[in-house]
Design a protein around this motif. Structure first.
Motif, PDB file in Angstrom:
ATOM      1  N   THR A   1       4.166  -4.445   4.611  1.00  0.00           N
ATOM      2  CA  THR A   1       4.223  -3.009   4.876  1.00  0.00           C
ATOM      3  C   THR A   1       5.575  -2.473   4.428  1.00  0.00           C
ATOM      4  O   THR A   1       6.615  -3.037   4.771  1.00  0.00           O
ATOM      5  CB  THR A   1       4.038  -2.717   6.375  1.00  0.00           C
ATOM      6  N   ILE A   2       5.545  -1.400   3.657  1.00  0.00           N
ATOM      7  CA  ILE A   2       6.788  -0.761   3.226  1.00  0.00           C
ATOM      8  C   ILE A   2       6.907   0.569   3.954  1.00  0.00           C
ATOM      9  O   ILE A   2       5.995   1.396   3.922  1.00  0.00           O
ATOM     10  CB  ILE A   2       6.827  -0.565   1.710  1.00  0.00           C
ATOM     11  N   ALA A   3       8.058   0.766   4.605  1.00  0.00           N
ATOM     12  CA  ALA A   3       8.287   1.954   5.421  1.00  0.00           C
ATOM     13  C   ALA A   3       9.467   2.744   4.868  1.00  0.00           C
ATOM     14  O   ALA A   3      10.616   2.498   5.229  1.00  0.00           O
ATOM     15  CB  ALA A   3       8.559   1.550   6.868  1.00  0.00           C
ATOM     16  N   PRO A   4       9.218   3.698   3.970  1.00  0.00           N
ATOM     17  CA  PRO A   4      10.311   4.542   3.467  1.00  0.00           C
ATOM     18  C   PRO A   4      10.882   5.390   4.597  1.00  0.00           C
ATOM     19  O   PRO A   4      10.142   5.990   5.384  1.00  0.00           O
ATOM     20  CB  PRO A   4       9.627   5.412   2.411  1.00  0.00           C
TER      21      PRO A   4
ATOM     22  N   THR B   1       3.418   4.651  -8.193  1.00  0.00           N
ATOM     23  CA  THR B   1       4.217   5.805  -7.783  1.00  0.00           C
ATOM     24  C   THR B   1       4.469   6.781  -8.931  1.00  0.00           C
ATOM     25  O   THR B   1       5.045   7.843  -8.731  1.00  0.00           O
ATOM     26  CB  THR B   1       5.573   5.353  -7.223  1.00  0.00           C
ATOM     27  N   SER B   2       4.047   6.434 -10.146  1.00  0.00           N
ATOM     28  CA  SER B   2       4.236   7.301 -11.294  1.00  0.00           C
ATOM     29  C   SER B   2       3.130   7.045 -12.299  1.00  0.00           C
ATOM     30  O   SER B   2       2.586   5.937 -12.381  1.00  0.00           O
ATOM     31  CB  SER B   2       5.610   7.047 -11.935  1.00  0.00           C
TER      32      SER B   2
ATOM     33  N   SER C   1       0.846  -1.196   0.000  1.00  0.00           N
ATOM     34  CA  SER C   1       0.000   0.000   0.000  1.00  0.00           C
ATOM     35  C   SER C   1       0.878   1.241   0.000  1.00  0.00           C
ATOM     36  O   SER C   1       1.905   1.290   0.673  1.00  0.00           O
ATOM     37  CB  SER C   1      -0.906   0.016   1.238  1.00  0.00           C
ATOM     38  N   LEU C   2       0.443   2.246  -0.767  1.00  0.00           N
ATOM     39  CA  LEU C   2       1.155   3.523  -0.775  1.00  0.00           C
ATOM     40  C   LEU C   2       0.738   4.400   0.398  1.00  0.00           C
ATOM     41  O   LEU C   2       1.436   5.351   0.746  1.00  0.00           O
ATOM     42  CB  LEU C   2       0.886   4.276  -2.077  1.00  0.00           C
ATOM     43  N   THR C   3      -0.408   4.081   1.013  1.00  0.00           N
ATOM     44  CA  THR C   3      -0.984   4.958   2.036  1.00  0.00           C
ATOM     45  C   THR C   3      -1.002   4.342   3.425  1.00  0.00           C
ATOM     46  O   THR C   3      -1.554   4.933   4.357  1.00  0.00           O
ATOM     47  CB  THR C   3      -2.419   5.338   1.647  1.00  0.00           C
ATOM     48  N   GLY C   4      -0.417   3.158   3.580  1.00  0.00           N
ATOM     49  CA  GLY C   4      -0.408   2.524   4.888  1.00  0.00           C
ATOM     50  C   GLY C   4      -1.624   1.685   5.176  1.00  0.00           C
ATOM     51  O   GLY C   4      -1.840   1.265   6.318  1.00  0.00           O
TER      52      GLY C   4
END
Length: 362
Positions: free
Chosen positions: A182-185, A325-326, A173-176
């Protein structure tokens, strides 16, 4: 005045010899085609790059004065970034004129400006990115319910991770929101600390951070990104310039590329010293050097090259669209390798190709 670095002197001498030879040949043959570039010089060049080994050509060449010597009266100033989106924001905001950067932020910059704001003018590095994870994770199935880090949302490694997870049938998910992984930039240094503390499961990172997680935090490699590319060759870092700066000061950009070529050739001829110098600059910029084990491991995963490996760019763009993301963008025109190929020709080297994504479609 600082003495010109020996490798730059040699490179300029070789270029002069090539130019004289070309002039001599032209005297007895057809008139040469008029050059497409001018000698317009800027009063200042503001250059961005990262304190990563994947930016070694900037770390070494800026630090030892090769870039400033090549630029002559153009004053070089620099700014250090953690990841590509921040560098693009600075370029859009007028804070920098050019930056070494990964492919996906460059694609985003091109897309966001409808192809007007930036051009890729050279490659810099191929390879040097890995997905590294904690003990207990040995396959993609083991990633369900985990949290993985990337340097920044939408940066090259962030996109690569999301695309690869999707290929494994795992949602992100891009929004959490709800997802399999889960991806955590976040900042790379924070990623290292959290993995050491057992509060993170892994990360997809560029060098030297992938090696730091392996050596300093006990992680292991789940996937080396080169396994996903033909012959293991893909663009990790290239050089972008604002289109306005490139069109206004092509002479300055050409001198920047001459410095990059000189530095790249010196690195190829002196890999051990280049590795040591890069580490010294990383220590100066970040406050801490890489350990010998990290340095050796990370350096072995990189290839310094002015070839932008243009054939890999469209795939990176497709991954970004799939990851959300693009937006889908026609990338034709994103490359302008004219000045780079001029520099290469002047030094007796073969031209590099733009994969059909340049104005000339070469």
């Amino acid at each position: 005045m600082t003495a010109r670095p020996a490798r730059l002197t040699a490179l300029l001498a070789a270029g002069l010899l090539a130019a004289l030879t070309a002039c001599s040949s032209a005297a007895v043959g057809p008139d040469p085609s008029p050059t497409a570039s001018s000698d317009a010089q800027a009063p200042e060049l503001r250059l961005g790059y990262f304190a990563n080994l994947t930016h070694a050509v900037a770390l070494v060449g800026v630090d030892d004065g090769t870039y400033q010597e090549s630029l002559g009266d153009t004053q070089l100033t620099t700014q250090i970034f953690n990841a590509g989106p921040a560098a693009v924001e600075a370029l859009f905001g007028g804070a920098i004129d050019a930056t070494f950067i990964g492919p996906n932020p460059a694609i985003n910059a091109f897309a966001q400006s409808d192809g007007d704001a930036v051009r890729i003018v050279s490659g810099a590095t191929s390879g040097g990115a890995q997905l590294v994870v904690r003990d207990g994770i040995d396959s993609p199935d083991d990633l369900v319910g985990t949290t993985l880090a990337t340097p920044q949302l939408g940066n090259t490694q962030d996109v690569a991770l999301r695309a690869w997870l999707a290929d494994q049938g795992l949602e992100t998910s891009l929004t959490g929101g709800a997802s399999d992984v889960t991806i955590a930039p976040q900042e790379n240094s924070q990623t290292l600390d959290l993995l050491k503390a057992g509060e993170l499961d892994g990360a997809w990172l560029p060098e030297p951070w992938a090696s730091r997680l392996v050596v300093d935090a006990g992680a292991h490699v789940l996937l080396d990104e080169k396994e996903l590319w033909p012959d293991g060759d893909f663009v990790t870092t290239h050089l972008i310039v604002s289109t306005e700066y490139l069109s206004t000061y092509p002479g300055t950009v050409k001198k920047l590329l001459e410095a990059q070529l000189a530095t790249s050739e010196w690195i190829a001829a002196n890999p051990d010293e280049a590795k040591t110098r890069s580490n010294a600059v990383i220590e100066e910029l970040s406050g801490k050097p890489l350990s010998p084990q990290v340095l050796d491991r990370a350096w072995s995963n990189l290839r310094i090259t002015l070839d932008p490996v243009a054939t890999s760019l469209q795939t990176s763009a497709d991954h970004a669209v799939a990851a959300g993301t693009s937006k889908e963008t026609d990338l034709r025109g994103i490359y302008d390798l004219t000045l780079l190929n001029e520099v290469l020709a002047e030094h007796g080297q073969e031209p590099v190709a733009d994969g059909g994504l340049g104005a000339s479609g070469t």
